[in-house]
Design a protein around this motif. Structure first.
Motif, PDB file in Angstrom:
ATOM      1  N   UNK A   1      -7.345  12.129  -5.122  1.00 20.16           N
ATOM      2  CA  UNK A   1      -6.875  10.937  -4.405  1.00 20.16           C
ATOM      3  C   UNK A   1      -5.788  11.308  -3.397  1.00 20.16           C
ATOM      4  N   UNK A   2      -4.826  12.104  -3.830  1.00 16.63           N
ATOM      5  CA  UNK A   2      -3.717  12.505  -2.958  1.00 16.63           C
ATOM      6  C   UNK A   2      -4.248  13.267  -1.746  1.00 16.63           C
ATOM      7  N   UNK A   3      -5.178  14.180  -1.970  1.00 14.07           N
ATOM      8  CA  UNK A   3      -5.763  14.964  -0.874  1.00 14.07           C
ATOM      9  C   UNK A   3      -6.485  14.059   0.120  1.00 14.07           C
ATOM     10  N   UNK A   4      -7.276  13.139  -0.389  1.00 16.72           N
ATOM     11  CA  UNK A   4      -8.026  12.223   0.481  1.00 16.72           C
ATOM     12  C   UNK A   4      -7.066  11.335   1.264  1.00 16.72           C
ATOM     13  N   UNK A   5      -6.078  10.787   0.581  1.00 20.47           N
ATOM     14  CA  UNK A   5      -5.127   9.895   1.252  1.00 20.47           C
ATOM     15  C   UNK A   5      -4.305  10.641   2.299  1.00 20.47           C
TER      16      UNK A   5
ATOM     17  N   UNK B   1      -5.380  13.120   4.031  1.00 22.34           N
ATOM     18  CA  UNK B   1      -6.281  13.323   5.173  1.00 22.34           C
ATOM     19  C   UNK B   1      -6.363  12.074   6.048  1.00 22.34           C
ATOM     20  N   UNK B   2      -6.047  10.930   5.458  1.00 21.07           N
ATOM     21  CA  UNK B   2      -6.047   9.660   6.184  1.00 21.07           C
ATOM     22  C   UNK B   2      -4.669   9.313   6.754  1.00 21.07           C
ATOM     23  N   UNK B   3      -3.680  10.154   6.447  1.00 20.12           N
ATOM     24  CA  UNK B   3      -2.332   9.917   6.957  1.00 20.12           C
ATOM     25  C   UNK B   3      -1.454   9.060   6.062  1.00 20.12           C
ATOM     26  N   UNK B   4      -1.852   8.902   4.797  1.00 19.83           N
ATOM     27  CA  UNK B   4      -1.069   8.099   3.858  1.00 19.83           C
ATOM     28  C   UNK B   4      -0.296   9.011   2.907  1.00 19.83           C
ATOM     29  N   UNK B   5       0.852   8.535   2.422  1.00 22.12           N
ATOM     30  CA  UNK B   5       1.649   9.344   1.496  1.00 22.12           C
ATOM     31  C   UNK B   5       1.040   9.392   0.093  1.00 22.12           C
ATOM     32  N   UNK B   6       1.546  10.306  -0.701  1.00 23.48           N
ATOM     33  CA  UNK B   6       1.145  10.446  -2.099  1.00 23.48           C
ATOM     34  C   UNK B   6       1.481   9.146  -2.837  1.00 23.48           C
ATOM     35  N   UNK B   7       0.477   8.448  -3.365  1.00 21.15           N
ATOM     36  CA  UNK B   7       0.753   7.166  -4.024  1.00 21.15           C
ATOM     37  C   UNK B   7       1.447   7.312  -5.373  1.00 21.15           C
ATOM     38  N   UNK B   8       1.465   8.525  -5.903  1.00 21.78           N
ATOM     39  CA  UNK B   8       2.070   8.746  -7.212  1.00 21.78           C
ATOM     40  C   UNK B   8       3.505   9.247  -7.110  1.00 21.78           C
ATOM     41  N   UNK B   9       3.945   9.511  -5.894  1.00 23.12           N
ATOM     42  CA  UNK B   9       5.304   9.990  -5.678  1.00 23.12           C
ATOM     43  C   UNK B   9       6.263   8.807  -5.712  1.00 23.12           C
ATOM     44  N   UNK B  10       7.346   8.957  -6.424  1.00 22.20           N
ATOM     45  CA  UNK B  10       8.343   7.881  -6.492  1.00 22.20           C
ATOM     46  C   UNK B  10       9.019   7.720  -5.145  1.00 22.20           C
ATOM     47  N   UNK B  11       9.243   6.471  -4.799  1.00 21.94           N
ATOM     48  CA  UNK B  11       9.887   6.176  -3.513  1.00 21.94           C
ATOM     49  C   UNK B  11      11.381   6.134  -3.687  1.00 21.94           C
TER      50      UNK B  11
END
Length: 153
Positions: free
Chosen positions: A137-141, A143-153
């Motif tokens: 998921x992280x790799x695909x996102x 590639x789309x220019x989105x940040x790691x969704x599992x990384x704490x903000x």
């Protein structure tokens, strides 16, 4: 790879991403797959998502996404494979993005990618499976220019 994405709206279209965005996210999730086919994405209300969550998972309340992989009966031959259906609850996505201080568009992208991976057979019930799926998921996102969704903000 030829992919068709059908979008069904049970909420106002103004509150959800564009159809082109959904198609881009689905294609990105399928980029390393040889699978072609069709996916239906239903953008649901909270009440509909809660009903489906209870009916198919026996869990109360709406969830952000439900995935329904299509299993072709052995006696059926299809010209275009049906990969399955995703049901995404728009109000839950908006609420989660706000609570998690994520951009709503990025959260939509994550959930679509997550759901497509479920349609392809990925799961996260076991720790090893979860790590593999999250990494993909992280790799695909990314590639789309989105940040790691599992990384704490």
């Amino acid at each position: 790879m030829s992919i068709t994405v059908h979008i069904q709206y049970a909420v106002p279209k103004a509150s959800v991403p564009l159809q082109a965005d959904f198609l881009r996210w689905v294609k990105a999730a399928l980029v390393n797959q040889s699978k072609a086919g069709e996916i239906t994405i239903r953008v649901a209300s909270e009440s509909e998502a809660a009903q489906l969550n209870w009916r198919y998972r026996h869990k109360e309340g709406a969830t952000n996404i439900l995935s329904f992989p299509f299993e072709v009966p052995s006696c059926v031959s299809l010209d275009v494979p049906l990969l399955g259906d995703l049901v995404i609850c728009a109000p839950v996505v908006a609420r989660e993005a706000l609570e998690q201080t994520k951009k709503e568009q990025a959260h939509w992208a994550h959930l679509v990618v997550h759901g497509v991976l479920h349609l392809l057979g990925f799961d996260h019930q076991q720790e090893v499976e979860a790590q593999q799926m999250e990494s993909l998921e992280v790799t695909i996102l990314e590639s789309l220019g989105y940040p790691d969704p599992y990384e704490s903000v």
